[in-house]
Write a protein that holds these residues in place. Structure first.
Motif, PDB file in Angstrom:
ATOM      1  N   ILE A  21       0.834  -1.213   0.000  1.00  0.00           N
ATOM      2  CA  ILE A  21       0.000   0.000   0.000  1.00  0.00           C
ATOM      3  C   ILE A  21       0.862   1.254   0.000  1.00  0.00           C
ATOM      4  O   ILE A  21       0.699   2.148  -0.841  1.00  0.00           O
ATOM      5  N   PHE A  22       1.820   1.301   0.930  1.00  0.00           N
ATOM      6  CA  PHE A  22       2.663   2.494   1.059  1.00  0.00           C
ATOM      7  C   PHE A  22       3.512   2.710  -0.187  1.00  0.00           C
ATOM      8  O   PHE A  22       3.665   3.834  -0.673  1.00  0.00           O
ATOM      9  N   GLY A  23       4.098   1.626  -0.706  1.00  0.00           N
ATOM     10  CA  GLY A  23       4.939   1.744  -1.889  1.00  0.00           C
ATOM     11  C   GLY A  23       4.162   2.201  -3.104  1.00  0.00           C
ATOM     12  O   GLY A  23       4.644   3.025  -3.891  1.00  0.00           O
ATOM     13  N   SER A  24       2.943   1.684  -3.262  1.00  0.00           N
ATOM     14  CA  SER A  24       2.114   2.066  -4.414  1.00  0.00           C
ATOM     15  C   SER A  24       1.743   3.543  -4.358  1.00  0.00           C
ATOM     16  O   SER A  24       1.785   4.247  -5.380  1.00  0.00           O
ATOM     17  N   ILE A  25       1.392   4.021  -3.182  1.00  0.00           N
ATOM     18  CA  ILE A  25       1.064   5.441  -3.028  1.00  0.00           C
ATOM     19  C   ILE A  25       2.283   6.308  -3.335  1.00  0.00           C
ATOM     20  O   ILE A  25       2.186   7.319  -4.045  1.00  0.00           O
ATOM     21  N   THR A  26       3.434   5.893  -2.818  1.00  0.00           N
ATOM     22  CA  THR A  26       4.659   6.670  -3.029  1.00  0.00           C
ATOM     23  C   THR A  26       5.033   6.727  -4.500  1.00  0.00           C
ATOM     24  O   THR A  26       5.558   7.741  -4.979  1.00  0.00           O
ATOM     25  N   LEU A  27       4.796   5.647  -5.232  1.00  0.00           N
ATOM     26  CA  LEU A  27       5.087   5.630  -6.665  1.00  0.00           C
ATOM     27  C   LEU A  27       4.417   6.794  -7.388  1.00  0.00           C
ATOM     28  O   LEU A  27       4.996   7.393  -8.298  1.00  0.00           O
ATOM     29  N   PHE A  28       3.201   7.107  -6.986  1.00  0.00           N
ATOM     30  CA  PHE A  28       2.441   8.152  -7.675  1.00  0.00           C
ATOM     31  C   PHE A  28       2.664   9.543  -7.067  1.00  0.00           C
ATOM     32  O   PHE A  28       2.581  10.547  -7.776  1.00  0.00           O
ATOM     33  N   VAL A  29       2.952   9.598  -5.774  1.00  0.00           N
ATOM     34  CA  VAL A  29       3.076  10.895  -5.097  1.00  0.00           C
ATOM     35  C   VAL A  29       4.486  11.464  -5.211  1.00  0.00           C
ATOM     36  O   VAL A  29       4.662  12.673  -5.378  1.00  0.00           O
ATOM     37  N   GLN A  30       5.488  10.613  -5.141  1.00  0.00           N
ATOM     38  CA  GLN A  30       6.876  11.083  -5.137  1.00  0.00           C
ATOM     39  C   GLN A  30       7.267  11.613  -6.520  1.00  0.00           C
ATOM     40  O   GLN A  30       7.249  10.876  -7.509  1.00  0.00           O
ATOM     41  N   PRO A  31       7.619  12.887  -6.610  1.00  0.00           N
ATOM     42  CA  PRO A  31       7.958  13.486  -7.910  1.00  0.00           C
ATOM     43  C   PRO A  31       9.131  12.792  -8.593  1.00  0.00           C
ATOM     44  O   PRO A  31      10.010  12.228  -7.932  1.00  0.00           O
ATOM     45  N   PHE A  32       9.140  12.846  -9.898  1.00  0.00           N
ATOM     46  CA  PHE A  32      10.252  12.285 -10.653  1.00  0.00           C
ATOM     47  C   PHE A  32      11.536  13.053 -10.347  1.00  0.00           C
ATOM     48  O   PHE A  32      11.532  14.277 -10.216  1.00  0.00           O
ATOM     49  N   PHE A  33      12.620  12.314 -10.221  1.00  0.00           N
ATOM     50  CA  PHE A  33      13.959  12.853  -9.942  1.00  0.00           C
ATOM     51  C   PHE A  33      14.070  13.462  -8.538  1.00  0.00           C
ATOM     52  O   PHE A  33      15.025  14.186  -8.263  1.00  0.00           O
ATOM     53  N   SER A  34      13.113  13.180  -7.657  1.00  0.00           N
ATOM     54  CA  SER A  34      13.127  13.834  -6.343  1.00  0.00           C
ATOM     55  C   SER A  34      13.902  13.062  -5.284  1.00  0.00           C
ATOM     56  O   SER A  34      14.266  13.625  -4.247  1.00  0.00           O
ATOM     57  N   ALA A  35      14.147  11.765  -5.493  1.00  0.00           N
ATOM     58  CA  ALA A  35      14.971  11.017  -4.542  1.00  0.00           C
ATOM     59  C   ALA A  35      16.423  11.438  -4.716  1.00  0.00           C
ATOM     60  O   ALA A  35      16.822  11.891  -5.796  1.00  0.00           O
ATOM     61  N   PRO A  36      17.258  11.309  -3.675  1.00  0.00           N
ATOM     62  CA  PRO A  36      18.648  11.766  -3.771  1.00  0.00           C
ATOM     63  C   PRO A  36      19.384  11.168  -4.969  1.00  0.00           C
ATOM     64  O   PRO A  36      19.409   9.952  -5.152  1.00  0.00           O
ATOM     65  N   ASP A  37      19.948  12.023  -5.806  1.00  0.00           N
ATOM     66  CA  ASP A  37      20.758  11.618  -6.963  1.00  0.00           C
ATOM     67  C   ASP A  37      19.990  10.720  -7.931  1.00  0.00           C
ATOM     68  O   ASP A  37      20.594   9.943  -8.674  1.00  0.00           O
ATOM     69  N   GLU A  38      18.667  10.839  -7.966  1.00  0.00           N
ATOM     70  CA  GLU A  38      17.893   9.943  -8.817  1.00  0.00           C
ATOM     71  C   GLU A  38      18.172  10.182 -10.295  1.00  0.00           C
ATOM     72  O   GLU A  38      18.097   9.250 -11.106  1.00  0.00           O
ATOM     73  N   GLY A  39      18.491  11.415 -10.660  1.00  0.00           N
ATOM     74  CA  GLY A  39      18.850  11.683 -12.043  1.00  0.00           C
ATOM     75  C   GLY A  39      20.094  10.921 -12.461  1.00  0.00           C
ATOM     76  O   GLY A  39      20.162  10.356 -13.565  1.00  0.00           O
ATOM     77  N   THR A  40      21.077  10.873 -11.586  1.00  0.00           N
ATOM     78  CA  THR A  40      22.299  10.110 -11.854  1.00  0.00           C
ATOM     79  C   THR A  40      21.992   8.626 -11.968  1.00  0.00           C
ATOM     80  O   THR A  40      22.509   7.935 -12.863  1.00  0.00           O
ATOM     81  N   HIS A  41      21.156   8.125 -11.055  1.00  0.00           N
ATOM     82  CA  HIS A  41      20.773   6.707 -11.110  1.00  0.00           C
ATOM     83  C   HIS A  41      20.033   6.397 -12.417  1.00  0.00           C
ATOM     84  O   HIS A  41      20.195   5.320 -12.986  1.00  0.00           O
ATOM     85  N   PHE A  42      19.222   7.347 -12.872  1.00  0.00           N
ATOM     86  CA  PHE A  42      18.506   7.184 -14.144  1.00  0.00           C
ATOM     87  C   PHE A  42      19.503   6.968 -15.280  1.00  0.00           C
ATOM     88  O   PHE A  42      19.367   6.044 -16.084  1.00  0.00           O
ATOM     89  N   GLY A  43      20.495   7.857 -15.350  1.00  0.00           N
ATOM     90  CA  GLY A  43      21.485   7.773 -16.422  1.00  0.00           C
ATOM     91  C   GLY A  43      22.276   6.481 -16.394  1.00  0.00           C
ATOM     92  O   GLY A  43      22.520   5.864 -17.429  1.00  0.00           O
ATOM     93  N   ILE A  44      22.692   6.036 -15.201  1.00  0.00           N
ATOM     94  CA  ILE A  44      23.488   4.806 -15.082  1.00  0.00           C
ATOM     95  C   ILE A  44      22.657   3.584 -15.479  1.00  0.00           C
ATOM     96  O   ILE A  44      23.116   2.722 -16.236  1.00  0.00           O
ATOM     97  N   ALA A  45      21.431   3.519 -14.950  1.00  0.00           N
ATOM     98  CA  ALA A  45      20.572   2.371 -15.264  1.00  0.00           C
ATOM     99  C   ALA A  45      20.249   2.323 -16.753  1.00  0.00           C
ATOM    100  O   ALA A  45      20.176   1.239 -17.355  1.00  0.00           O
ATOM    101  N   TYR A  46      20.083   3.487 -17.360  1.00  0.00           N
ATOM    102  CA  TYR A  46      19.726   3.544 -18.784  1.00  0.00           C
ATOM    103  C   TYR A  46      20.831   2.970 -19.663  1.00  0.00           C
ATOM    104  O   TYR A  46      20.571   2.410 -20.730  1.00  0.00           O
ATOM    105  N   THR A  47      22.093   3.092 -19.224  1.00  0.00           N
ATOM    106  CA  THR A  47      23.213   2.622 -20.038  1.00  0.00           C
ATOM    107  C   THR A  47      23.245   1.104 -20.177  1.00  0.00           C
ATOM    108  O   THR A  47      23.892   0.589 -21.088  1.00  0.00           O
ATOM    109  N   ILE A  48      22.577   0.384 -19.295  1.00  0.00           N
ATOM    110  CA  ILE A  48      22.661  -1.081 -19.311  1.00  0.00           C
ATOM    111  C   ILE A  48      22.104  -1.664 -20.603  1.00  0.00           C
ATOM    112  O   ILE A  48      22.631  -2.635 -21.141  1.00  0.00           O
ATOM    113  N   PHE A  49      21.048  -1.059 -21.137  1.00  0.00           N
ATOM    114  CA  PHE A  49      20.422  -1.606 -22.349  1.00  0.00           C
ATOM    115  C   PHE A  49      20.573  -0.694 -23.564  1.00  0.00           C
ATOM    116  O   PHE A  49      19.860  -0.849 -24.546  1.00  0.00           O
TER     117      PHE A  49
END
Length: 459
Positions: A21-49
């Motif tokens: 329940i909590f995780g599902s709500i957070t998925l929709f409420v938590q803004p994109f790129f708002s977690a610490p260094d999430e933009g960096t994590h986005f870029g690194i994860a994207y390179t895998i494929f």
């Protein structure tokens, strides 16, 4: 027997319901790129494929959170509706052992890109798969643990844990690796017969996960040194180890002094090019004991263990953090008693302390001096409490020792009520803070007057 079985079943099941329940709500409420260094994590994860030549060009996707777009409502068109240039990137598999912790979110991001190539859709599916990994891994670890189930369930449901679980961070992999290792050790420490091939496979798999997570996770490896030697059969090697442990028990004070000496020698070696042992010790003391020097000691380190959110923009208040720590202590002392070796309990405390030191050394050498170039800094910059959060479960067995001196008896039904109550209150506080900070024009500073004006307007 029935009570024990009910206890074993109810803790992981309650956790599973709440985290879903909590995780599902957070998925929709938590803004994109708002977690610490999430933009960096986005870029690194994207390179895998994807093939980005050296993959460095994907750094353009490492965007910061745009608070203004959330406060004026334009985030939907910017992140969800507007397509990016992702379709121009060539598909190519670029997985290395250092990126394995990014594989779950990378799979989700690839799925999202195929569905609709916008930042929002790609991030949502990456977060979703990461959350599923977290839910499944933590549920399994809690269910199989022989002790500290309530403590594991509490820590896994801290607001900071939920924020990271519903992000693109590698923290879900890190948390799961720590919890699975701890759960395995609680099983091994209560066994009385030699291990089968299955258990050796579990040990190897757990150590591999710790290796693939953050380097500080390897501190959990100390637990495997404390296991009863009966697990490995009766031979010269196991007999020798048993004799060593008996000597340690007999000369405990000498062992403690030797441990302190080894620790000091370790610090002396680490700071050999940075002022030596005394200066290194002073830097660590300033970092963790001088709030006047390290002004983030309370906000980032202490509160951060339970809840410092976003890009460290907002957090739970200290009074709530204190209450949560008290609750955690009470639950640890009231935990069902299990006979485990005292050396395992002591090792848990050492692991927690060692993790703090290892993280601090990395942050000082690579971040404070390396990235920030703060060469004359006399405290460690960049430490965050969330680095220590999963290791809190290592302190849980200390409650077994405290049971000799402090008597706290709480029925399982009352523990259930307390756990749900504290978890729900913490989560609501986290979500309300998130909504106020990101989705109101002034960050929620005048929330009540604005609500009053809105009600008057309706009337």
């Amino acid at each position: 027997m029935q009570v024990t079985e009910n206890r074993v079943n109810q803790v992981p099941n309650i956790f599973l319901i709440l985290i879903t329940i909590f995780g599902s709500i957070t998925l929709f409420v938590q803004p994109f790129f708002s977690a610490p260094d999430e933009g960096t994590h986005f870029g690194i994860a994207y390179t895998i494929f994807h093939d980005g030549k050296s993959n460095s060009e994907f750094g353009r996707y490492a965007l910061p959170v745009d608070v203004a777009n959330y406060r004026n409502g334009s985030f939907v068109s910017k992140y969800v509706v507007e397509k990016g240039d992702f379709k121009k990137n060539k598909l190519e598999f670029n997985l290395s052992y250092k990126k394995i912790q990014y594989l779950p979110q990378a799979v989700g991001m690839l799925i999202g890109e195929m569905i609709y190539p916008s930042f929002g859709v790609i991030m949502f599916f990456g977060r979703l798969i990461n959350l599923i990994l977290y839910i499944c891994g933590m549920y399994f670890a809690i269910k199989k643990a022989k002790t500290a189930q309530w403590i594991m369930a509490i820590v896994a449901l801290f607001p900071i844990s939920i924020q990271q679980a519903a992000s693109l961070s590698y923290d879900p992999f890190f948390f799961v690796a720590i919890f699975l290792a701890f759960s395995l050790v609680t099983n091994l420490s209560t066994k009385k017969e030699p291990l089968t091939v299955k258990w050796y496979a579990y040990i190897v798999g757990s150590v591999m996960m710790l290796f693939l997570a953050k380097s500080s996770a390897l501190a959990m490896g100390l637990y495997f040194m404390t296991l009863p030697m009966v697990l490995f059969g009766n031979n010269y090697f196991t007999q020798t180890i048993d004799k060593i442990w008996k000597l340690c028990d007999k000369y405990i004070k000498t062992v403690i002094l030797l441990g302190i000496l080894v620790f000091l020698l370790f610090l002396r070696y680490e700071f050999r090019d940075y002022g030596g042992l005394l200066k290194g010790s002073q830097i660590l003391l300033n970092t963790f004991t001088r709030a006047d020097i390290q002004q983030n000691l309370d906000s980032l380190l202490t509160s951060g263990i339970i809840g410092n959110f976003g890009w460290l923009n907002y957090r739970l208040p200290e009074w709530l953090v204190i209450i949560d720590f008290i609750f955690l202590t009470i639950m640890a002392i009231s935990e069902k008693h299990v006979d485990i070796k005292k050396r395992m309990i002591v090792t848990g405390g050492i692991i927690y302390f060692l993790n703090i030191i290892l993280v601090s050394l990395v942050m000082y050498f690579e971040w404070t001096r390396g990235r920030l170039k703060m060469l004359d800094n006399l405290f460690v910059e960049g430490n965050q409490g969330r680095y220590y959060t999963p290791f809190l479960i290592c302190l849980a067995p200390i409650g077994l020792i405290l049971q000799k001196y402090i008597k706290i008896e709480i029925s399982e039904s009352n523990k259930k009520i307390m756990y749900i109550g504290f978890s729900v209150f913490n989560f609501i506080y986290f979500i309300v803070l998130t909504l106020l900070y990101y989705y109101t024009n002034d960050g929620g500073v005048n929330f009540l007057p604005h609500m009053g004006d809105l009600i008057k307007g309706i009337n």
